[in-house]
Design a protein around this motif. Structure first.
Motif, PDB file in Angstrom:
ATOM      1  N   HIS A   1      75.579  68.542 -13.979  1.00 38.56           N
ATOM      2  CA  HIS A   1      74.806  67.581 -14.782  1.00 38.56           C
ATOM      3  C   HIS A   1      75.492  67.303 -16.119  1.00 38.56           C
ATOM      4  CE1 HIS A   1      71.900  68.594 -11.727  1.00 38.56           C
ATOM      5  NE2 HIS A   1      71.921  69.848 -12.112  1.00 38.56           N
ATOM      6  N   ARG A   2      76.784  66.968 -16.007  1.00 39.07           N
ATOM      7  CA  ARG A   2      77.569  66.737 -17.223  1.00 39.07           C
ATOM      8  C   ARG A   2      78.764  65.846 -16.897  1.00 39.07           C
ATOM      9  NH1 ARG A   2      80.143  72.932 -17.473  1.00 39.07           N
ATOM     10  NH2 ARG A   2      81.708  72.627 -15.836  1.00 39.07           N
ATOM     11  N   VAL A   3      79.364  65.292 -17.948  1.00 42.78           N
ATOM     12  CA  VAL A   3      80.656  64.622 -17.838  1.00 42.78           C
ATOM     13  C   VAL A   3      81.644  65.430 -18.658  1.00 42.78           C
ATOM     14  CG1 VAL A   3      81.976  62.553 -18.390  1.00 42.78           C
ATOM     15  CG2 VAL A   3      79.672  62.340 -17.451  1.00 42.78           C
ATOM     16  N   VAL A   4      82.789  65.733 -18.062  1.00 39.21           N
ATOM     17  CA  VAL A   4      83.788  66.543 -18.753  1.00 39.21           C
ATOM     18  C   VAL A   4      85.050  65.722 -18.992  1.00 39.21           C
ATOM     19  CG1 VAL A   4      82.942  68.777 -17.961  1.00 39.21           C
ATOM     20  CG2 VAL A   4      84.549  67.513 -16.550  1.00 39.21           C
ATOM     21  N   GLU A   5      85.673  65.981 -20.113  1.00 40.78           N
ATOM     22  CA  GLU A   5      86.969  65.395 -20.452  1.00 40.78           C
ATOM     23  C   GLU A   5      88.028  66.444 -20.183  1.00 40.78           C
ATOM     24  OE1 GLU A   5      87.940  63.220 -24.424  1.00 40.78           O
ATOM     25  OE2 GLU A   5      88.673  65.296 -24.620  1.00 40.78           O
ATOM     26  N   TRP A   6      89.036  66.075 -19.423  1.00 40.45           N
ATOM     27  CA  TRP A   6      90.074  67.034 -19.039  1.00 40.45           C
ATOM     28  C   TRP A   6      91.433  66.472 -19.438  1.00 40.45           C
ATOM     29  CZ3 TRP A   6      87.600  70.796 -15.679  1.00 40.45           C
ATOM     30  CH2 TRP A   6      88.348  71.961 -15.498  1.00 40.45           C
TER      31      TRP A   6
ATOM     32  N   GLN B   1      69.896  70.381 -16.481  1.00 33.98           N
ATOM     33  CA  GLN B   1      69.369  69.241 -15.743  1.00 33.98           C
ATOM     34  C   GLN B   1      68.060  68.775 -16.358  1.00 33.98           C
ATOM     35  OE1 GLN B   1      68.488  70.265 -11.717  1.00 33.98           O
ATOM     36  NE2 GLN B   1      68.040  68.183 -11.065  1.00 33.98           N
ATOM     37  N   GLY B   2      67.957  67.478 -16.661  1.00 34.79           N
ATOM     38  CA  GLY B   2      66.730  66.990 -17.290  1.00 34.79           C
ATOM     39  C   GLY B   2      66.780  65.507 -17.512  1.00 34.79           C
ATOM     40  N   CYS B   3      65.707  64.971 -18.079  1.00 37.04           N
ATOM     41  CA  CYS B   3      65.581  63.522 -18.266  1.00 37.04           C
ATOM     42  C   CYS B   3      65.549  63.128 -19.740  1.00 37.04           C
ATOM     43  CB  CYS B   3      64.339  63.006 -17.546  1.00 37.04           C
ATOM     44  SG  CYS B   3      62.792  63.759 -18.106  1.00 37.04           S
ATOM     45  N   ARG B   4      65.774  64.102 -20.675  1.00 32.42           N
ATOM     46  CA  ARG B   4      65.876  63.702 -22.071  1.00 32.42           C
ATOM     47  C   ARG B   4      67.087  62.792 -22.253  1.00 32.42           C
ATOM     48  NH1 ARG B   4      65.739  69.376 -23.367  1.00 32.42           N
ATOM     49  NH2 ARG B   4      67.840  69.026 -24.183  1.00 32.42           N
ATOM     50  N   ILE B   5      67.131  62.066 -23.358  1.00 32.79           N
ATOM     51  CA  ILE B   5      68.224  61.153 -23.593  1.00 32.79           C
ATOM     52  C   ILE B   5      69.543  61.896 -23.753  1.00 32.79           C
ATOM     53  CG2 ILE B   5      67.867  61.121 -26.094  1.00 32.79           C
ATOM     54  CD1 ILE B   5      69.031  58.198 -23.803  1.00 32.79           C
TER      55      ILE B   5
ATOM     56  N   GLN C   1      70.349  64.527 -21.975  1.00 31.27           N
ATOM     57  CA  GLN C   1      70.579  65.257 -20.738  1.00 31.27           C
ATOM     58  C   GLN C   1      70.982  64.301 -19.620  1.00 31.27           C
ATOM     59  OE1 GLN C   1      66.659  67.265 -20.513  1.00 31.27           O
ATOM     60  NE2 GLN C   1      67.789  69.202 -20.536  1.00 31.27           N
ATOM     61  N   LEU C   2      71.630  64.863 -18.620  1.00 31.79           N
ATOM     62  CA  LEU C   2      71.964  64.124 -17.409  1.00 31.79           C
ATOM     63  C   LEU C   2      71.370  64.848 -16.211  1.00 31.79           C
ATOM     64  CD1 LEU C   2      75.745  63.342 -18.084  1.00 31.79           C
ATOM     65  CD2 LEU C   2      73.821  61.775 -18.374  1.00 31.79           C
ATOM     66  N   ASN C   3      71.198  64.096 -15.129  1.00 29.92           N
ATOM     67  CA  ASN C   3      70.682  64.660 -13.881  1.00 29.92           C
ATOM     68  C   ASN C   3      71.514  64.089 -12.734  1.00 29.92           C
ATOM     69  OD1 ASN C   3      69.274  65.574 -11.673  1.00 29.92           O
ATOM     70  ND2 ASN C   3      67.303  64.717 -12.277  1.00 29.92           N
ATOM     71  N   SER C   4      72.501  64.883 -12.300  1.00 25.84           N
ATOM     72  CA  SER C   4      73.353  64.518 -11.160  1.00 25.84           C
ATOM     73  C   SER C   4      74.105  63.211 -11.403  1.00 25.84           C
ATOM     74  CB  SER C   4      72.520  64.417  -9.885  1.00 25.84           C
ATOM     75  OG  SER C   4      71.812  65.608  -9.648  1.00 25.84           O
ATOM     76  N   PRO C   5      74.994  63.148 -12.410  1.00 25.32           N
ATOM     77  CA  PRO C   5      75.777  61.923 -12.632  1.00 25.32           C
ATOM     78  C   PRO C   5      76.763  61.683 -11.496  1.00 25.32           C
ATOM     79  CG  PRO C   5      76.619  63.708 -13.995  1.00 25.32           C
ATOM     80  CD  PRO C   5      75.362  64.219 -13.341  1.00 25.32           C
ATOM     81  N   THR C   6      76.909  60.416 -11.097  1.00 24.78           N
ATOM     82  CA  THR C   6      77.774  60.082  -9.968  1.00 24.78           C
ATOM     83  C   THR C   6      78.992  59.249 -10.349  1.00 24.78           C
ATOM     84  OG1 THR C   6      76.392  58.159  -9.495  1.00 24.78           O
ATOM     85  CG2 THR C   6      75.899  60.203  -8.302  1.00 24.78           C
ATOM     86  N   ASP C   7      79.005  58.622 -11.525  1.00 30.84           N
ATOM     87  CA  ASP C   7      80.153  57.794 -11.893  1.00 30.84           C
ATOM     88  C   ASP C   7      80.227  57.663 -13.399  1.00 30.84           C
ATOM     89  OD1 ASP C   7      82.426  56.380 -11.421  1.00 30.84           O
ATOM     90  OD2 ASP C   7      81.470  54.695 -10.394  1.00 30.84           O
ATOM     91  N   VAL C   8      81.420  57.350 -13.904  1.00 27.11           N
ATOM     92  CA  VAL C   8      81.630  57.191 -15.340  1.00 27.11           C
ATOM     93  C   VAL C   8      82.776  56.207 -15.544  1.00 27.11           C
ATOM     94  CG1 VAL C   8      83.159  59.219 -15.380  1.00 27.11           C
ATOM     95  CG2 VAL C   8      82.153  58.387 -17.511  1.00 27.11           C
ATOM     96  N   ILE C   9      82.635  55.324 -16.548  1.00 26.96           N
ATOM     97  CA  ILE C   9      83.700  54.408 -16.934  1.00 26.96           C
ATOM     98  C   ILE C   9      83.786  54.392 -18.459  1.00 26.96           C
ATOM     99  CG2 ILE C   9      83.493  52.947 -14.885  1.00 26.96           C
ATOM    100  CD1 ILE C   9      81.938  50.937 -16.579  1.00 26.96           C
ATOM    101  N   ILE C  10      84.872  53.776 -18.976  1.00 27.11           N
ATOM    102  CA  ILE C  10      85.068  53.655 -20.424  1.00 27.11           C
ATOM    103  C   ILE C  10      84.844  52.198 -20.822  1.00 27.11           C
ATOM    104  CG2 ILE C  10      86.705  53.896 -22.319  1.00 27.11           C
ATOM    105  CD1 ILE C  10      88.153  56.015 -20.636  1.00 27.11           C
TER     106      ILE C  10
ATOM    107  N   ILE D   1      80.158  54.951 -20.230  1.00 25.34           N
ATOM    108  CA  ILE D   1      78.966  54.470 -19.537  1.00 25.34           C
ATOM    109  C   ILE D   1      78.838  55.283 -18.262  1.00 25.34           C
ATOM    110  CG2 ILE D   1      77.864  52.507 -18.419  1.00 25.34           C
ATOM    111  CD1 ILE D   1      79.191  50.722 -20.426  1.00 25.34           C
ATOM    112  N   ILE D   2      77.664  55.874 -18.061  1.00 24.72           N
ATOM    113  CA  ILE D   2      77.485  56.911 -17.039  1.00 24.72           C
ATOM    114  C   ILE D   2      76.364  56.507 -16.091  1.00 24.72           C
ATOM    115  CG2 ILE D   2      76.953  59.363 -16.650  1.00 24.72           C
ATOM    116  CD1 ILE D   2      77.883  59.770 -19.624  1.00 24.72           C
ATOM    117  N   CYS D   3      76.621  56.707 -14.815  1.00 25.13           N
ATOM    118  CA  CYS D   3      75.594  56.502 -13.789  1.00 25.13           C
ATOM    119  C   CYS D   3      74.813  57.816 -13.668  1.00 25.13           C
ATOM    120  CB  CYS D   3      76.270  56.138 -12.469  1.00 25.13           C
ATOM    121  SG  CYS D   3      75.121  55.736 -11.168  1.00 25.13           S
ATOM    122  N   ASP D   4      73.656  57.865 -14.296  1.00 29.48           N
ATOM    123  CA  ASP D   4      72.800  59.058 -14.323  1.00 29.48           C
ATOM    124  C   ASP D   4      71.849  58.978 -13.127  1.00 29.48           C
ATOM    125  OD1 ASP D   4      71.542  61.369 -15.110  1.00 29.48           O
ATOM    126  OD2 ASP D   4      70.497  60.481 -16.814  1.00 29.48           O
TER     127      ASP D   4
END
Length: 822
Positions: free
Chosen positions: A570-575, A591-595, A597-606, A614-617
């Protein structure tokens, strides 16, 4: 001495007549040696109240979704109950549903155990609408098969035998079926004198069908009738048993069954409040190489999370009795995912597979024997040498690229625009000069003619010498007029038109996916063995680990930065490339619904305009924006969407796929609802439909490419099109070059070639523009964790040099494949 122990002794002295050829112990053990360790559950969709409801409603969407969750925790087998009433009504229709279900399970790499008969719960089964569950009661509407009426009516038994023969014969060589469980808990009806003869009939029918899969009857820990249990043991190719006891009781049961020297599989266990849990029993079953199939996958209408005997309207128990997931796919306990994902392997050498003295590499955290640890170190040195060679090659390429930058494609376009603009300006200026010079010449010629006429008149009157004051004054006035003509303005002005002569150009930095470099062409090849640049240390939440990663994007301004949607953490990491651990840049607070927090992110773009992610939460059904400059600046861009993939076009418009509505929408800045640009016509396989839209890509012409996952194809929807065209796959699931199996991540290069993460074929494919089949560029070497293998490819990306990055989902890692310069 327990009754179970007594029946074991009796078994040695009593012979019950059986029919046909039972497998020998050697045959059974040889079969079991070729099987994986079976780990799974008894399955009925959460939307069904019993097995009749399951086959009658046949809710494939729920089946696909829930079997997917099972795969997430490495389950590879499901036990499923059939019912003779469907066979009686329409055998062929029933076979078709069985085949369809087997296909869904096989897509998730799950084998099936079919149960033909059952003596548990309600005695009056009937087709048609099934009653609603009784609130608070465990399995309140489960029904027996064949049911009390047919059990007592022996005139129905020939149909039961025919049902057994026909079903087993139809699927006798189907590799998707693991084995056949002929009769579930016949003791439960407490009518053993009636049931036992039927067991003989059913077993004889099964032997007549002669399936390639083994046959079995489940053994209870305390049999209610010795002769029944003896028959079950003597008739089973493999021994299956049920155990809802604490671990100590299960251990005793296993010890007694071991003496029969046949494979053991527990086909029912887990009653948490009774002391039978995942945490206690699966560890024991794995160590003993005993298959483990618990009762209940997803909590639903069967209500088996309530304990046996729970009263009507009982409150939901704090401790679930059965079941693994809730209806949203959230596991009852985090132990389930964390422990199951790591329980499938005993500690053994990664190279030779032997359980000898083991050392763990401190870098990759993988296990090696002493000899292969030395080999591993030599390989690391070789890889370091390879890195240094690549560094030298890269340095040469960098210097060459700096030297040739004026010949860059965009630079050539700028130079061409400059030359064309100068030419257009010069041409217009020359045209204006010609008009001006022509007009001036005519004007001065007129003055000259007037002056010459004046001169002749003066000369003529002087020669005649006959003039007076009046005539002199006339000449004075005429000459004055000629002088005035020279000093008068020529009524010329410079007119500026509103139509631009030269169109301004500018360089747009893409907000979405990086447009592939020019050095990728139809013949580009990548090295077959990749290197792990993120994760690869098992699935968990440490900073050197990923846990079922999904989306990926690369900072095109800095190839050293890779962003990964770390789904289960439930996170986005920079590597950063070359680093052994990552850095959390979004989520990571549980894991949660606060602003925040993320819950199972599936995609991310810049988004480069705002320098944000921008994250697909997905778990929170929203698209969120996280600033890279100020991590406290967070906002939700899109609400209430079952999102999987997202991208941006070169104008900064946002595109999001919705896997439930089977559509892709585009949001321009400030829009609330967005516009459908692909799909949106319900679920299906027509050209204007999608079935589980996942990853997406938008090219320079604003054509939208969509991974149409369940249709095993990739679709291209041109701008403003009402239907798409198939650009890859579409020939059913499979591993031929013209096929895809659950395609995921996609990418389109500057030549229009398509790159696809072919997830269940564990490969990356390239489909040239307008090609009828693709080619494998990396992977395709079977499921595995070697450097040339994948275990479910879900996403891909390219850096500015054309090197390929692949998200290897079940191996919890990201692999990089360099361009093969040779």
């Amino acid at each position: 001495m327990s009754l179970f122990s007594i029946f074991i002794i009796v078994f040695a002295c009593i012979h019950i007549e059986v029919y046909g050829a039972r497998w020998t112990a050697e045959q059974a053990n040889a079969w079991y040696a070729e099987q994986p360790w079976y780990f799974g559950a008894n399955f009925v969709p959460s939307t069904s109240v019993n097995e009749i409801d399951m086959w009658q409603a046949f809710d494939t969407a729920t089946m696909e979704r829930e079997l997917g969750w099972a795969t997430d925790i490495n389950m590879n087998i499901m036990r499923v109950f059939l019912h003779v009433l469907f066979y009686q009504e329409n055998p062929e229709a029933f076979y078709q549903k069985m085949d369809a279900f087997l296909t869904i399970a096989d897509q998730h790499h799950i084998k099936i155990v079919f149960v033909l008969f059952d003596e548990c719960w309600r005695a009056d089964p009937a087709l048609g609408p099934q009653p609603d569950p009784i609130p608070g009661q465990h399995n309140s509407q489960w029904v027996r098969c064949p049911g009390q009426a047919w059990l007592l009516d022996r005139s129905k038994w020939p149909l039961l035998k025919k049902y057994t023969v026909d079903v087993l014969t139809r699927f006798s060589n189907d590799a998707r079926v693991a084995f056949w469980d002929l009769y579930n808990e016949p003791q439960c009806s407490q009518q053993v004198p009636i049931v036992l003869p039927l067991l003989h009939e059913v077993y004889a029918a099964a032997l007549e069908a002669n399936p390639s899969q083994p046959l079995t009857f489940g053994i209870l820990p305390e049999p209610l009738n010795v002769s029944l249990s003896v028959f079950e043991l003597e008739s089973s190719d493999i021994i299956t048993f049920h155990s809802y006891e604490p671990l100590s009781g299960t251990i005793n049961q296993v010890a007694q069954l071991r003496q029969f020297n046949r494979p053991l599989i527990c086909t029912e266990y887990m009653a948490r409040s009774a002391g039978s849990t995942f945490h206690t029993h699966t560890r024991f079953f794995r160590q003993e190489n005993i298959g483990a199939i618990n009762w209940g996958l997803v909590a639903g209408k069967t209500q088996t999370y309530f304990p046996w005997g729970s009263p009507v309207n009982a409150s939901t128990p704090l401790i679930w009795f059965h079941d693994v997931f809730n209806a949203s796919g959230v596991p009852y306990s985090t132990i389930i995912r964390v422990s199951m994902a790591n329980r499938n392997k005993k500690p053994c050498c990664l190279n030779c597979g032997k359980e000898r003295a083991i050392s763990k590499c401190t870098g990759c955290s993988k296990d090696y024997c002493y000899y292969h640890l030395t080999v591993h170190r030599r390989e690391l040195n070789r890889q370091l040498d390879h890195i240094e060679r690549n560094r030298d090659i890269f340095k040469q390429n960098l210097n060459e690229q700096i030297r040739r930058y004026n010949q860059d494609y965009l630079m050539r376009q700028i130079n061409q625009w400059e030359q064309e603009s100068i030419k257009a300006i010069q041409q217009t200026a020359n045209e204006c000069r010609e008009v001006l010079m022509h007009h001036r010449q005519q004007y001065y010629e007129k003055i000259k003619r007037n002056l010459e006429n004046f001169t002749e008149q003066v000369k003529e009157i002087r020669e005649e010498n006959d003039f007076n004051e009046v005539e002199v004054n006339k000449f004075k006035e005429k000459f004055k007029q000629i002088q005035q003509q020279l000093h008068q303005p020529m009524n010329l002005t410079l007119h500026r038109e509103c139509i631009p002569l030269v169109h301004k150009i500018s360089i747009i930095i893409s907000s979405g996916q990086f447009i592939s470099p020019d050095n990728i062409d139809n013949y580009t090849k990548w090295k077959s063995h990749g290197s792990t640049i993120a994760g690869g240390n098992g699935g968990d939440n440490q900073m050197n680990q990923l846990y079922f990663p999904q989306g990926i994007c690369i900072d095109t301004d800095n190839d050293h930065l890779v962003y990964i949607a770390d789904y289960e953490n439930h996170r986005v990491v920079e590597w950063k490339y070359g680093k052994t651990s990552g850095r959390i840049v979004a989520g990571g607070t549980g894991q949660g619904c606060r602003i925040d927090q993320l819950n199972s992110p599936t995609d991310v773009i810049i988004d480069r305009r705002t320098d944000s992610l921008i994250i697909c939460d997905a778990g929170n059904r929203r698209i969120v924006q996280w600033s890279r400059l100020n991590m406290t600046y967070l906002q939700t861009l899109v609400h209430d969407i079952d999102c999987i993939g997202l991208t941006m076009d070169n104008h900064g418009d946002l595109y999001v796929s919705d896997h439930v509505k089977n559509e892709v929408r585009r949001w321009k800045h400030g829009e609330i609802c967005g516009k459908i640009v692909a799909g949106g016509n319900g679920r299906g396989d027509e050209l204007n439909q999608l079935s589980c839209a996942t990853h997406i890509f938008v090219d320079d012409d604003y054509s939208v490419y969509v991974s149409d996952c369940n249709n095993n194809r990739v679709m291209k929807w041109m701008k403003n099109a009402r239907e798409g065209i198939i650009v890859a796959g579409g020939n059913g699931p499979g591993n031929e070059l013209s096929q895809l199996s659950l395609p995921q991540g996609i990418f389109v290069d500057h030549l229009g070639n398509l790159y696809v993460a072919d997830s269940l074929n564990h490969r990356i494919m390239r489909w040239l523009k307008n090609a009828q089949e693709g080619c494998v560029i990396v992977g395709g070497n079977g499921e595995g964790d070697e450097m040339n293998q994948f275990n479910c490819t879900v996403s891909l990306a390219f850096d500015q040099r054309g090197n390929l990055y692949v998200v290897d989902y079940n191996n919890h890692r990201v692999q990089k494949f360099d361009i093969d310069l040779n």
